[in-house]
Design an enzyme around this catalytic site. Structure first.
Site, PDB file in Angstrom:
ATOM      1  N   ILE A  59       0.870  -1.109  -0.017  1.00 41.46           N
ATOM      2  CA  ILE A  59       0.009  -0.152  -0.021  1.00 41.46           C
ATOM      3  C   ILE A  59       0.944   1.270  -0.018  1.00 41.46           C
ATOM      4  CG2 ILE A  59      -1.621   1.356   1.380  1.00 41.46           C
ATOM      5  CD1 ILE A  59      -2.740  -1.445   2.557  1.00 41.46           C
ATOM      6  N   HIS A  60       0.690   2.133  -0.813  1.00 36.68           N
ATOM      7  CA  HIS A  60       1.792   3.111  -1.233  1.00 36.68           C
ATOM      8  C   HIS A  60       1.076   4.641  -0.767  1.00 36.68           C
ATOM      9  CE1 HIS A  60       5.040   5.357  -2.707  1.00 36.68           C
ATOM     10  NE2 HIS A  60       4.478   5.973  -3.518  1.00 36.68           N
ATOM     11  N   PRO A  61       1.621   5.383  -0.270  1.00 35.37           N
ATOM     12  CA  PRO A  61       2.745   5.350   0.389  1.00 35.37           C
ATOM     13  C   PRO A  61       2.725   4.986   1.863  1.00 35.37           C
ATOM     14  CG  PRO A  61       2.035   7.529   0.416  1.00 35.37           C
ATOM     15  CD  PRO A  61       0.927   6.841   0.010  1.00 35.37           C
ATOM     16  N   GLU A 111       4.827  -1.121   3.345  1.00 40.44           N
ATOM     17  CA  GLU A 111       5.185  -1.512   1.946  1.00 40.44           C
ATOM     18  C   GLU A 111       6.612  -1.999   1.940  1.00 40.44           C
ATOM     19  OE1 GLU A 111       4.940   1.050  -1.354  1.00 40.44           O
ATOM     20  OE2 GLU A 111       4.793   2.850  -0.196  1.00 40.44           O
TER      21      GLU A 111
END
Length: 478
Positions: free
Chosen positions: A452-454, A458
């Protein structure tokens, strides 16, 4: 006549209760409520002896009153203090933390009442394998009989009683959250005390965070030193004396030089381990066996003790993790087994935990040292990365201790043996990945997970540089 009644109880097999639990901490409450929900008649005995300094609290055990809950709230106060550069805001947090703890005490009592668990604010001890003696504040004795007895009394902080002045002038984590005045003093405590603006020194006798991965422990203490916490390494305290001014003079031996040192402090907090609450339970009288060195109760995989019908779990059990969530789960499973609902045993392997220091450290599984010891250095592969949290960038905070380590079996599918993370919200990050350990997570599984960004989490899905390669493990780019 009373003797006749006793005989009838044991001949007919009828008791006052199906289950009596001694200890109203997280584990004991979970066990009692689960048993009551399964149709058992249950009573809980809970009584808190005031600390040496006279600190008292309500039902709920260490975690609720003088452990996890106030610690995490103080930690959050410290984080806000750092972010706002306004440590004086702490004065608004202190009553809020204490009020929240009291609300949890009340909530536990309401839950017990709702589930029809009899709550007795009395001190319990064993008479035999079916009988518990309760002692009220006024000294009145109450006898309770039960088909089964569970001991879940947990532990309390130790004082180094061999050090002159330690007990008279020092405090422990039993007191730190309930002080009327701010102290000036255990890494988690030192971290939040520094964060709320107090001058804090940690005296370390040997190594920090014993039992944890030592590379990660070093990153935690490095960050704390940069954060403002002072460390006195390889130092052994000798005495604590109260001066005429009211200040406490601590004398210690510097093991590196062999010379004695002295300094003065407003408060001295001892964080030298915990002792099981077994001394007043009359365990030896009924034959419950203890580990002579630790004082903890010897337990089998099903939490049974050396005496039939008496069980123990949580911090008081030998070899068990001293963690609230494990006690809660173990207590529920024990209640279900005693009620004949399941044969499932508690799985104590790969339990995740987090150290709430200023730079949080979360881990699950084996440390690098443990993995080497069990499997051999040539049979493990360690993947790692230094990363910079997004929230550190604009603030220009130093991220040199934000680090990820994934310890794997070498070869094959590279099953993950241990996962370690320092950085913001380490507990939240580690909790999610911990489930993968129950499913036999491998490095391939990790690499196939889309991040999952940001987020900081991750970075775990992108780790690909092994220590063995010698390549730079610093994450660059987005």
């Amino acid at each position: 006549f009373e003797d006749m009644i006793d005989c009838i109880w044991f001949v007919t097999g009828t008791f006052d209760y199906d289950l009596v639990v001694i200890g109203g901490g997280s584990g004991g409450l979970a066990c009692s409520k689960e048993a009551a929900q399964l149709g058992q008649k249950v009573a809980v005995l809970d009584y808190v002896e005031p600390s040496v300094k006279g600190t008292k609290w309500g039902i709920g055990g260490t975690c609720v009153n003088v452990g996890c809950i106030p610690k995490k709230l103080m930690h959050q106060a410290a984080l806000l203090g750092t972010a706002l550069k306004d440590a004086q805001k702490y004065e608004q947090w202190k009553p809020a933390v204490q009020n929240h703890v009291r609300s949890l005490n009340w909530g536990h009592r309401v839950q017990l009442q709702d589930k029809e668990v009899k709550y007795l604010n009395i001190k319990g001890s064993l008479v035999d394998e079916h009988t518990v003696k309760g002692l009220t504040r006024t000294g009145k004795e109450i006898m309770l009989t039960a088909k089964n007895i569970v001991i879940a009394t947990g532990g309390r902080p130790k004082y180094p009683t061999h050090i002159p002045g330690a007990v008279e002038h020092g405090i422990t984590s039993d007191d730190i959250f309930w002080l009327k005045e701010s102290p000036d003093v255990a890494l988690e405590c030192a971290g939040f005390l520094t964060g709320i603006g107090l001058d804090t020194t940690v005296m370390v006798r040997s190594i920090p965070l014993r039992g944890f991965d030592q590379q990660m422990a070093g990153l935690v203490t490095d960050y704390m030193e940069a954060y403002g916490t002072k460390f006195s390494w390889r130092s052994v305290p000798k005495s604590v004396d109260k001066l005429a001014s009211g200040a406490l003079q601590v004398t210690w031996t510097d093991k590196q030089t062999g010379k004695d040192q002295r300094d003065t402090f407003d408060s001295v907090l001892w964080a030298v381990g915990r002792a099981p609450e077994t001394k007043t339970l009359s365990l030896e009288k009924v034959g419950v066996k203890l580990n002579e060195e630790s004082g903890k109760i010897l337990v089998a995989a099903d939490e049974s003790t050396s005496v039939p019908n008496i069980y123990a779990f949580g911090d008081i059990g030998e070899g068990r993790p001293e963690l609230t969530p494990t006690a809660i789960k173990a207590g529920k499973l024990l209640a279900r087994r005693l009620a004949g609902q399941t044969n499932e045993l508690m799985n104590y392997d790969n339990v995740a935990t987090t150290v709430f220091t200023p730079l949080e450290y979360g881990c699950v599984g084996l440390s690098e040292e443990e993995a080497e010891s069990r499997h051999g250095k040539d049979s493990i592969e360690v993947y790692h990365a230094f990363y910079k949290p997004l929230e550190f960038t604009v603030a220009e905070r130093d991220a040199s201790q934000c680090y990820i380590k994934v310890v794997c079996k070498r070869g094959g599918d590279q099953r993950i043996l241990g996962l370690h993370f320092t950085g913001p919200n380490a507990g939240e990050v580690t909790q999610g990945f911990a489930m993968g350990f129950q499913c036999g997570a491998t490095l391939t599984h990790l690499m196939e997970t889309v991040g999952i960004h940001p987020t900081c989490a991750e970075e775990l899905t992108k780790v690909n540089v092994s220590k063995r390669s010698g390549l730079d493990a610093t994450v660059t780019g987005c």
